[in-house]
Design a protein around this motif. Structure first.
Motif, PDB file in Angstrom:
ATOM      1  N   CYS A  37       0.805  -1.230   0.000  1.00  0.00           N
ATOM      2  CA  CYS A  37       0.000   0.000   0.000  1.00  0.00           C
ATOM      3  C   CYS A  37       0.836   1.277   0.000  1.00  0.00           C
ATOM      4  O   CYS A  37       0.277   2.364  -0.053  1.00  0.00           O
ATOM      5  CB  CYS A  37      -0.930   0.007   1.201  1.00  0.00           C
ATOM      6  N   TYR A  75       2.895   4.561  -9.130  1.00  0.00           N
ATOM      7  CA  TYR A  75       2.204   4.431  -7.844  1.00  0.00           C
ATOM      8  C   TYR A  75       0.783   4.976  -7.854  1.00  0.00           C
ATOM      9  O   TYR A  75      -0.069   4.492  -7.120  1.00  0.00           O
ATOM     10  CB  TYR A  75       3.012   5.096  -6.730  1.00  0.00           C
ATOM     11  N   ARG A  76       0.528   5.958  -8.707  1.00  0.00           N
ATOM     12  CA  ARG A  76      -0.825   6.516  -8.700  1.00  0.00           C
ATOM     13  C   ARG A  76      -1.849   5.469  -9.124  1.00  0.00           C
ATOM     14  O   ARG A  76      -2.848   5.252  -8.432  1.00  0.00           O
ATOM     15  CB  ARG A  76      -0.912   7.720  -9.626  1.00  0.00           C
ATOM     16  N   ARG A  90      -2.076   2.667  -6.478  1.00  0.00           N
ATOM     17  CA  ARG A  90      -2.782   2.993  -5.236  1.00  0.00           C
ATOM     18  C   ARG A  90      -4.263   3.269  -5.455  1.00  0.00           C
ATOM     19  O   ARG A  90      -5.060   3.089  -4.538  1.00  0.00           O
ATOM     20  CB  ARG A  90      -2.127   4.210  -4.582  1.00  0.00           C
ATOM     21  N   MET A  91      -4.607   3.724  -6.666  1.00  0.00           N
ATOM     22  CA  MET A  91      -6.016   3.974  -6.960  1.00  0.00           C
ATOM     23  C   MET A  91      -6.841   2.698  -6.788  1.00  0.00           C
ATOM     24  O   MET A  91      -8.018   2.750  -6.468  1.00  0.00           O
ATOM     25  CB  MET A  91      -6.179   4.463  -8.403  1.00  0.00           C
ATOM     26  N   LEU A 115      -7.399   0.470   1.958  1.00  0.00           N
ATOM     27  CA  LEU A 115      -6.697  -0.136   3.099  1.00  0.00           C
ATOM     28  C   LEU A 115      -7.434   0.142   4.405  1.00  0.00           C
ATOM     29  O   LEU A 115      -7.756   1.281   4.713  1.00  0.00           O
ATOM     30  CB  LEU A 115      -5.266   0.428   3.171  1.00  0.00           C
ATOM     31  N   PHE A 170     -13.931  12.889   2.547  1.00  0.00           N
ATOM     32  CA  PHE A 170     -12.525  13.311   2.494  1.00  0.00           C
ATOM     33  C   PHE A 170     -11.661  12.213   1.868  1.00  0.00           C
ATOM     34  O   PHE A 170     -10.844  12.472   0.984  1.00  0.00           O
ATOM     35  CB  PHE A 170     -12.052  13.631   3.919  1.00  0.00           C
ATOM     36  N   SER A 171     -11.879  10.979   2.304  1.00  0.00           N
ATOM     37  CA  SER A 171     -11.091   9.865   1.775  1.00  0.00           C
ATOM     38  C   SER A 171     -11.265   9.731   0.268  1.00  0.00           C
ATOM     39  O   SER A 171     -10.312   9.505  -0.463  1.00  0.00           O
ATOM     40  CB  SER A 171     -11.520   8.552   2.432  1.00  0.00           C
ATOM     41  N   GLY A 223     -12.040  12.086  -1.790  1.00  0.00           N
ATOM     42  CA  GLY A 223     -11.332  13.196  -2.411  1.00  0.00           C
ATOM     43  C   GLY A 223      -9.836  12.966  -2.498  1.00  0.00           C
ATOM     44  O   GLY A 223      -9.203  13.287  -3.507  1.00  0.00           O
ATOM     45  N   LEU A 224      -9.270  12.383  -1.445  1.00  0.00           N
ATOM     46  CA  LEU A 224      -7.819  12.120  -1.433  1.00  0.00           C
ATOM     47  C   LEU A 224      -7.403  11.287  -2.634  1.00  0.00           C
ATOM     48  O   LEU A 224      -6.298  11.427  -3.153  1.00  0.00           O
ATOM     49  CB  LEU A 224      -7.427  11.353  -0.170  1.00  0.00           C
ATOM     50  N   PHE A 225      -8.287  10.385  -3.029  1.00  0.00           N
ATOM     51  CA  PHE A 225      -7.964   9.508  -4.146  1.00  0.00           C
ATOM     52  C   PHE A 225      -8.343  10.140  -5.491  1.00  0.00           C
ATOM     53  O   PHE A 225      -8.302   9.485  -6.523  1.00  0.00           O
ATOM     54  CB  PHE A 225      -8.636   8.141  -3.968  1.00  0.00           C
ATOM     55  N   GLY A 226      -8.731  11.425  -5.432  1.00  0.00           N
ATOM     56  CA  GLY A 226      -8.951  12.159  -6.669  1.00  0.00           C
ATOM     57  C   GLY A 226     -10.255  11.864  -7.358  1.00  0.00           C
ATOM     58  O   GLY A 226     -10.440  12.214  -8.526  1.00  0.00           O
ATOM     59  N   PRO A 232     -14.239  12.308  -8.129  1.00  0.00           N
ATOM     60  CA  PRO A 232     -15.233  13.377  -7.985  1.00  0.00           C
ATOM     61  C   PRO A 232     -16.271  13.001  -6.933  1.00  0.00           C
ATOM     62  O   PRO A 232     -16.502  11.832  -6.670  1.00  0.00           O
ATOM     63  CB  PRO A 232     -15.873  13.458  -9.372  1.00  0.00           C
ATOM     64  N   MET A 260     -13.861   2.980   9.161  1.00  0.00           N
ATOM     65  CA  MET A 260     -12.586   2.809   8.460  1.00  0.00           C
ATOM     66  C   MET A 260     -12.765   1.971   7.195  1.00  0.00           C
ATOM     67  O   MET A 260     -12.093   2.217   6.188  1.00  0.00           O
ATOM     68  CB  MET A 260     -11.549   2.194   9.393  1.00  0.00           C
ATOM     69  N   LYS A 306     -14.238   4.314   4.680  1.00  0.00           N
ATOM     70  CA  LYS A 306     -13.194   5.180   4.122  1.00  0.00           C
ATOM     71  C   LYS A 306     -12.400   4.430   3.056  1.00  0.00           C
ATOM     72  O   LYS A 306     -12.108   4.966   1.986  1.00  0.00           O
ATOM     73  CB  LYS A 306     -12.245   5.649   5.233  1.00  0.00           C
TER      74      LYS A 306
END
Lengths: 305, 253
Positions: free
Chosen positions: A53, A74-75, A78-79, A83, A102-103, A105-108, A110, A145, A148
């Protein structure tokens, strides 16, 4: 679509203090399966997940996630991953809804309120969506979790000891949720030291000990390969000493009231009727016969000895 | 570029600030008022003008800097230290974010907060002394760049710190002395030659000098030097952060 979710070759990790957590892991996890990583504390389970991860930097080795190298690409790698770490780590003052959004959004990804709503409902968190996380119970925090981790619709979900410290009821509901996830095509990798969990959930099991994968097998194959069967003869009269029957591994239990014959299920060298005849020749007549199958627990102990 | 990721971190951090908006604003405003009462009204009336500027007005840029530096360091260090402390950093590390994106999110939010607070201090000051801003654009430039540079520094401290004590230690031991000795309340030119030379290794001197120049067209060092030095500090801080993320120092095991 790639049929391999994760491909690991020659993975090593030695921590700065010299502790070798991973000593050469080669592992392939197929898409859509539930893979259980089983091992005692300190075996390297969490380090292995961390390396995949992006939380642990491997000392050597290569990791492909859905065909993407998790360092150079890595992008994309990880997408595909969600985890759920072992420790409950949440933003205490945030609301459930905000933290899950928020989580995502972190992964980009929409915004998608409909998806988050569906996710929270599925995890029975919908009526808590505006609650601050610190007001939730431990089991709910665990589910937050998971929400998320699933917020960005990953293909692969890692659950690091998902049911540690979770009561039986909740554990069962979590298992049901994981199975439901698998039906939607998500690959699930879970670590556990509850053997019953692996036995209950997994399609395949990898046993890890001291940073090495001791064995990787489908659950059934593992049971077949390592599974011992036992025939228990409940006797009419207790035996004072073990009868001598050559070629058969026998033992006495419960003060001589039970005679136990242990054999390996996948070998053909056993013959119950022959044994019965031999016993009967010695005037030993069972009142009842039970059969026992060794659990994964026994297999596990056998493997890591 | 994962813009949504940056925006998420930024919004999250700004949200944290908004939850405690009262204390975020009250404390810098109160301390500014106190400084003006003590240095401006009480002592300032006995002090001659500094380079032709009344003392009360002279200290305004220094006071703003004092607040902005402290706020930048503490906000940025806390912003990244807290998720390390609670363990929620796992999510940032496992997300498809480059180090630049993570820094833009955290440092951007910390610097934004500093700029807002700096502006509030400036408005507060306007109640006490007649303000004259000769070069408003340069003023904004120095305010923003100072916020960014020291937020970067705070970010580094937040990654380095392994306890709440250390988080407070650096601002207390280094940042506060640097600001006080950086000419917040005086011109470093007033110092004896030796101490003047020593002052020139203090980065804060360049920030305050440039900032004060934007108000009164007077600085301890030239504008070019100020701008160059800010650039150097920013690049150095970015370099350290790049190294942190490449080696995983205190972030990735």
């Amino acid at each position: 679509m790639q049929s391999t979710a994760i491909e690991i070759t020659g993975l090593h990790k030695t921590y700065e203090n010299g502790f070798q957590a991973l000593a050469g892991i080669d592992l392939e996890i197929k898409r859509g399966e539930i893979f259980a990583l089983l091992g005692p504390n300190g075996a390297g389970k969490t380090t292995l997940i961390g390396a995949i991860c992006g939380i642990v930097q491997p000392s050597a080795g290569k990791i492909l996630v859905c065909g993407h190298d998790n360092v150079t690409d890595y992008r994309a790698a990880r997408m595909s991953i969600g985890l759920v770490p072992q420790e409950l780590a949440t933003d205490a003052f945030e609301s459930v809804w905000n933290t899950v959004s928020f989580s995502r959004g972190l992964f980009g990804k929409p915004r998608n309120p409909a998806y988050i709503e569906e996710l929270l409902k599925k995890l029975s968190l919908w009526d808590k969506k505006d609650e601050q996380i610190r007001r939730l119970s431990g089991g709910m925090k665990r589910r937050v979790m998971i929400a998320k981790a699933l917020s960005h619709e990953p293909d692969i979900l890692f659950l690091d000891e998902p049911t540690a410290g979770v009561d039986v009821e909740l554990r069962k509901s979590m298992w049901a949720q994981v199975r439901a996830l698998q039906e939607t095509g998500v690959t699930v990798i879970l670590t556990t030291h509850y053997i019953e969990e692996a036995e209950e959930m997994a399609n395949r099991i990898g046993v890890i000990n001291k940073g090495r994968l001791v064995i990787t097998e489908t659950k059934d194959a593992l049971m077949k390969k390592m599974g011992k069967r036992q025939m228990v003869f409940v006797l009419r009269e207790p035996l004072a000493s073990l009868p001598s029957v050559p070629d058969y591994t026998l033992a006495l239990e419960e003060g001589g009231n039970k005679l136990i014959y242990t054999y390996n299920a996948h070998q053909d060298d056993h013959d119950i009727s022959d044994l019965l005849e031999k016993l009967s020749a010695q005037n030993i007549r069972p009142r009842e016969i039970e059969s026992r199958q060794s659990s994964l627990e026994d297999i596990f102990i056998q493997l890591i000895g | 570029m994962n813009y949504r990721g940056i925006q998420s971190i930024y919004a999250f951090e700004m949200g944290r600030t908004l939850r405690t908006i009262g204390q975020s604003i009250a404390s810098p405003v109160i301390s500014t008022v106190l400084y003006f009462i003590v240095f401006g009204a009480a002592m300032g009336s006995r002090i001659q003008t500094m380079d032709g500027v009344p003392y009360g007005a002279f200290i305004v840029p220094g006071l703003i800097m004092l607040t902005v530096l402290g706020q930048s360091v503490s906000n940025a260090s806390f912003g990244i230290y807290f998720p390390r402390f609670t363990g929620t950093i796992y999510e940032i590390l496992s997300a498809p974010l480059s180090f630049i994106e993570i820094v833009l999110g955290y440092v951007g939010a910390a610097a934004s907060k500093s700029v807002i607070i700096g502006t509030i201090v400036l408005i507060t000051a306007a109640f006490f002394v007649p303000l004259h801003i000769a070069h408003p654009l340069w003023m904004i430039f120095f305010l923003v760049m100072t916020s960014v540079t020291f937020s970067l520094m705070g970010f580094i401290i937040g990654i380095w710190a392994d306890g709440f004590e250390k988080l407070q230690l650096i601002p207390l031991l280094i940042i506060t002395p640097l600001t006080f000795l950086g000419g917040s309340f005086y011109s470093v030119k007033m110092l004896p030659p030796f101490w003047y030379k020593v002052s020139l290794v203090n980065p804060v001197v360049y920030l305050i000098s440039g900032f004060r120049w934007s108000f009164y067209e007077q600085g301890d060092v030239s504008l070019v030097t100020s701008v160059t030095m800010i650039g150097v500090f920013t690049v150095a801080a970015l370099g350290i952060i790049a190294w942190i993320f490449r080696t995983g120092y205190r972030l990735r095991k």
